[in-house]
Design a protein around this motif. Structure first.
Motif, PDB file in Angstrom:
ATOM      1  N   ASP A 234      18.308  23.273  17.346  1.00  0.00           N
ATOM      2  CA  ASP A 234      17.326  22.159  17.452  1.00  0.00           C
ATOM      3  C   ASP A 234      17.597  21.351  16.256  1.00  0.00           C
ATOM      4  OD1 ASP A 234      15.663  22.986  19.808  1.00  0.00           O
ATOM      5  OD2 ASP A 234      14.170  24.268  18.625  1.00  0.00           O
ATOM      6  N   HIS A 235      18.128  21.754  15.214  1.00  0.00           N
ATOM      7  CA  HIS A 235      18.310  20.996  14.239  1.00  0.00           C
ATOM      8  C   HIS A 235      19.227  19.626  14.475  1.00  0.00           C
ATOM      9  CE1 HIS A 235      18.251  19.804   9.959  1.00  0.00           C
ATOM     10  NE2 HIS A 235      18.142  20.869   9.650  1.00  0.00           N
ATOM     11  N   LEU A 236      18.500  18.656  14.201  1.00  0.00           N
ATOM     12  CA  LEU A 236      19.143  17.311  14.445  1.00  0.00           C
ATOM     13  C   LEU A 236      20.107  16.904  13.459  1.00  0.00           C
ATOM     14  CD1 LEU A 236      15.988  15.002  15.480  1.00  0.00           C
ATOM     15  CD2 LEU A 236      17.513  16.366  16.845  1.00  0.00           C
ATOM     16  N   ASP A 237      20.216  17.568  12.367  1.00  0.00           N
ATOM     17  CA  ASP A 237      21.451  17.338  11.312  1.00  0.00           C
ATOM     18  C   ASP A 237      22.441  18.151  11.555  1.00  0.00           C
ATOM     19  OD1 ASP A 237      22.072  15.487   9.444  1.00  0.00           O
ATOM     20  OD2 ASP A 237      21.415  16.724   7.885  1.00  0.00           O
ATOM     21  N   VAL A 238      22.641  18.876  12.680  1.00  0.00           N
ATOM     22  CA  VAL A 238      23.906  19.867  12.910  1.00  0.00           C
ATOM     23  C   VAL A 238      24.547  18.917  14.015  1.00  0.00           C
ATOM     24  CG1 VAL A 238      24.609  21.734  13.819  1.00  0.00           C
ATOM     25  CG2 VAL A 238      22.808  21.760  12.127  1.00  0.00           C
TER      26      VAL A 238
ATOM     27  N   HIS B 313      14.658  17.443  11.204  1.00  0.00           N
ATOM     28  CA  HIS B 313      15.106  16.006  11.199  1.00  0.00           C
ATOM     29  C   HIS B 313      16.630  15.879  10.609  1.00  0.00           C
ATOM     30  CE1 HIS B 313      13.548  13.035  13.812  1.00  0.00           C
ATOM     31  NE2 HIS B 313      13.999  12.082  12.709  1.00  0.00           N
ATOM     32  N   SER B 314      17.108  14.438  10.972  1.00  0.00           N
ATOM     33  CA  SER B 314      18.353  14.331  10.252  1.00  0.00           C
ATOM     34  C   SER B 314      18.169  13.037   9.662  1.00  0.00           C
ATOM     35  CB  SER B 314      19.307  13.954  11.381  1.00  0.00           C
ATOM     36  OG  SER B 314      20.486  13.405  10.769  1.00  0.00           O
ATOM     37  N   PRO B 315      18.802  13.171   8.272  1.00  0.00           N
ATOM     38  CA  PRO B 315      18.901  11.654   7.736  1.00  0.00           C
ATOM     39  C   PRO B 315      19.636  10.359   8.297  1.00  0.00           C
ATOM     40  CG  PRO B 315      19.663  13.384   6.193  1.00  0.00           C
ATOM     41  CD  PRO B 315      19.550  14.042   7.649  1.00  0.00           C
ATOM     42  N   ASP B 316      20.418  10.624   9.392  1.00  0.00           N
ATOM     43  CA  ASP B 316      21.017   9.918  10.130  1.00  0.00           C
ATOM     44  C   ASP B 316      19.783   9.023  11.075  1.00  0.00           C
ATOM     45  OD1 ASP B 316      23.292  10.736   9.207  1.00  0.00           O
ATOM     46  OD2 ASP B 316      23.931  11.984  11.124  1.00  0.00           O
ATOM     47  N   ARG B 317      18.846   9.640  11.153  1.00  0.00           N
ATOM     48  CA  ARG B 317      17.830   9.005  12.011  1.00  0.00           C
ATOM     49  C   ARG B 317      16.670   8.137  11.279  1.00  0.00           C
ATOM     50  NH1 ARG B 317      16.820  12.181  17.498  1.00  0.00           N
ATOM     51  NH2 ARG B 317      19.090  12.763  18.068  1.00  0.00           N
TER      52      ARG B 317
END
Lengths: 302, 321
Positions: A234-238, B313-317
């Motif tokens: 799920d992790h969006l930073d992977v 979440h991702s810092p890319d976003r």
């Protein structure tokens, strides 16, 4: 953490064995799980070996943060330097071959001789991948012919943070066979060790920690694969997900693939059954799985 | 730990304290000392509070609403300020329920740009002034600096106190300067930056807080962000106790702004807990409490997204500011 045998009276000359606490490896440090949980690890015959840390959702999150932070140092190292570091891993691993052979033998229920061969194959695998570090770009990249006065190059670049579900059966050779190719390409990673056989992975973390691999480049979690895998998927930073560790569980693999689709992670799909790791790898495919292709145009000079 | 209003005195004491230099010194040095170990233990204890689910969502929203989105770099350009203003008005383009931040904080020469970009949005323009960050300029230069920023459209002025004068014990001089700057602010709110990283002790923080409030500050602010250490929880605790006691004594509610080094949503929640437990719930609003930050907003937005979607979440976003 470790269940000790009933206390015996200590007579002269006798000493109590000091047992190792098997912890996680996150950001170059060896923390316990933030949850405080642990689980029992049994040997090949069902006897208690040790208690390993049972990583939680938040440990997985912390590991991804550590991996992301370590990214620039490892991906920015020269290919030649990365090769040297991976070779160093092989050297240090060779020096601890006896310890690994003993751990693999108890974890997988192998004879001493077979365990020894597995460790030797592991060392050789690191050397094999170390050699690829400054070569895979030549194989995976290309100079493309274009209709104009330009050079056009395609070069493989690391994708970023890769979550690796390590093989459940082969606790050291299998683990290194999926871990090394991720590292060669310049990615940082979060590894979920074999659920039932996590101890060699923790000892491997000690090798990585003393082999000039920058802290955070590899993070090792032990615990329940089914608990940790969805969090990482799920992790969006992977940026990438290796599903080798859920080989044979088509339903779980499908669920993880669907989750990974949210941010279009690079995927190594789960095989139907765990591969034979003693076989030589089929070229640099695994390395290139974890690379993006960058294409650049450059004007032809006069 | 806590200072009862009675130990400070009566409203009349404060008035007479500001009558002369020696009375002011007597008053400030007569303030009860701060137990540093106790303060650290108190905030350490509060920092372990667990904020989950509904309360966490509420606190994250509050954190967004109390941020002074700040850019204070020599390399700032009108373009950067305009993009920051757009982000201030609509922090999360993916989530229309996300409210605007409290203010955008810039250098005085960029106030006009920010003021134009934020017109009608409800987001205030804050400007640092008085020879920020050192505060080392002649008083008339400082006052011109302030007047220029107000004229260009600043709603809030962040002034720095003269730490040199304060540490040398010239309290009257500091008080006089704050009063004059307050006068130059006109309708604009005045935030007084104590720069606690240079004040050395929590006793000094308490004294500087009282001095700033006696001078007419609408807010007292921890730091410029240019000095390490910047905001810390013990410092915030002492300042919040001071505003609470000041409100008990005079009936005037002064706000607190913590600035510098607060980068994660987790840190922000800890500050909100300390605010709530020290000054009280009525301080948990943008009129009484602010975060001075730039990268904090992104982390809070990522945490909000995590709460909303269940995915890390991702810092890319989020935007790179």
């Amino acid at each position: 953490m470790v269940r000790r045998p009933a206390a015996r009276p200590v007579r002269g000359g006798e000493r109590l064995e000091v047992r190792k606490t098997y912890k996680l490896y996150v950001g170059g440090a060896f923390p316990r799980s933030e949850s405080g949980r642990s689980y029992e690890v049994l040997d090949g015959r069902g006897r208690l070996l040790a208690n390993a840390a049972r990583a939680s959702r938040k440990d997985a999150r912390d590991a991804v943060v550590a991996a992301r932070k370590a990214g620039p140092a490892w991906s920015g190292a020269t290919a030649y330097n990365r090769g040297q570091v991976l070779y160093r891993v092989a050297e240090v691993l060779e020096g601890r071959a006896d310890q690994f052979a003993a751990e693999v033998a108890t974890a997988e229920g192998l004879t001493a001789a077979r365990a020894r061969r597995a460790v030797e194959a592991t060392v050789d695998r690191w050397v094999w991948y170390a050699g690829w570090a400054d070569k895979f770009a030549q194989v995976g990249g290309s100079a493309n012919p274009v209709a104009g006065p330009y050079f056009n190059f395609s070069v493989p670049e690391p994708t970023g943070v890769v979550a690796v579900l390590a093989p459940q059966g082969s606790s050291l050779l299998g683990l290194c066979s999926v871990l090394a190719p991720v590292m060669v390409g310049g990615n940082s990673c979060v590894v979920v060790a074999s659920e039932a056989r996590p101890l060699p992975a923790v000892t491997l973390a000690e090798v990585l920690a003393t082999s000039d691999v920058p802290g955070g480049t590899v993070n090792v979690l032990t615990g329940r694969t089914a608990e940790l895998a969805p969090v990482l998927a799920d992790h969006l930073d992977v940026n990438g997900l290796d599903l080798t560790g859920v080989a044979g569980d088509a339903a779980l693999a499908a669920d993880l693939e669907a989750r990974a689709a949210e941010n279009t992670k690079r995927l190594h799909r789960a095989p139907g059954a765990e591969p034979d790791w003693t076989a030589a790898p089929d070229g640099p495919h695994r390395i290139l799985t974890w690379c993006e292709t960058k294409t650049v145009w450059h004007p032809v000079g006069t | 730990m806590t200072v009862a209003a009675t130990s400070i005195g009566t409203p009349g004491d404060l008035v007479s304290a500001t009558a002369s230099d020696s009375a002011l010194r007597r008053f400030l040095h007569g303030l009860p000392g701060v137990d540093q170990v106790g303060a650290e233990a108190r905030v350490g204890n509060l920092a372990t509070r667990s904020i989950k689910a509904e309360a966490k969502r509420w606190a994250l929203d509050l954190a967004v609403r109390t941020i002074d989105l700040t850019t204070l770099e020599g390399a700032d350009t009108p373009g950067k300020v305009r993009s920051l203003c757009a982000k201030a008005i609509q922090p999360d383009p993916d989530d229309r329920t996300c409210q605007s931040v409290a203010a955008v904080c810039v250098y005085p020469d960029l106030v006009a740009v920010a003021s134009q970009a934020l017109a009608g949005s409800g987001v205030a323009v804050a400007s640092v002034a008085t020879a920020f960050p050192s505060g080392r300029a002649r008083l008339d230069v400082k006052l011109t600096d302030v007047a220029g920023a107000v004229e260009a459209g600043a709603d809030e002025i962040d002034m720095v106190v003269d730490r040199g004068a304060f540490l040398a014990g010239r309290y009257g001089e500091v008080l006089d300067e704050i009063r004059q700057v307050k006068g130059a602010c006109g309708p604009a709110h005045l935030k007084v930056i104590l720069e606690t990283g240079e004040l050395a002790t929590l006793d000094n923080v308490r004294r500087a807080s009282w001095l700033a409030m006696a001078g007419g500050a609408d807010f007292i602010k921890t730091s410029t962000g240019k000095v390490t250490p910047a905001a810390t929880l013990p410092v915030a605790l002492v300042m919040l106790e001071a505003v609470r006691d000041f409100a008990d004594l005079t009936g005037t509610e002064v706000g607190v702004k913590v600035a510098g080094g607060i980068r994660s949503a987790k840190d922000a929640l800890r500050y909100l807990v300390v605010v709530h437990e020290t000054a009280g719930a009525e301080w948990l609003r943008p009129e009484r409490f602010r975060f001075g930050a730039s990268s904090l907003l992104n982390d809070v937005l990522m945490q909000r997204a995590k709460q909303r979607t269940g995915r890390y979440h991702s810092p890319d976003r989020v935007t790179i500011d």
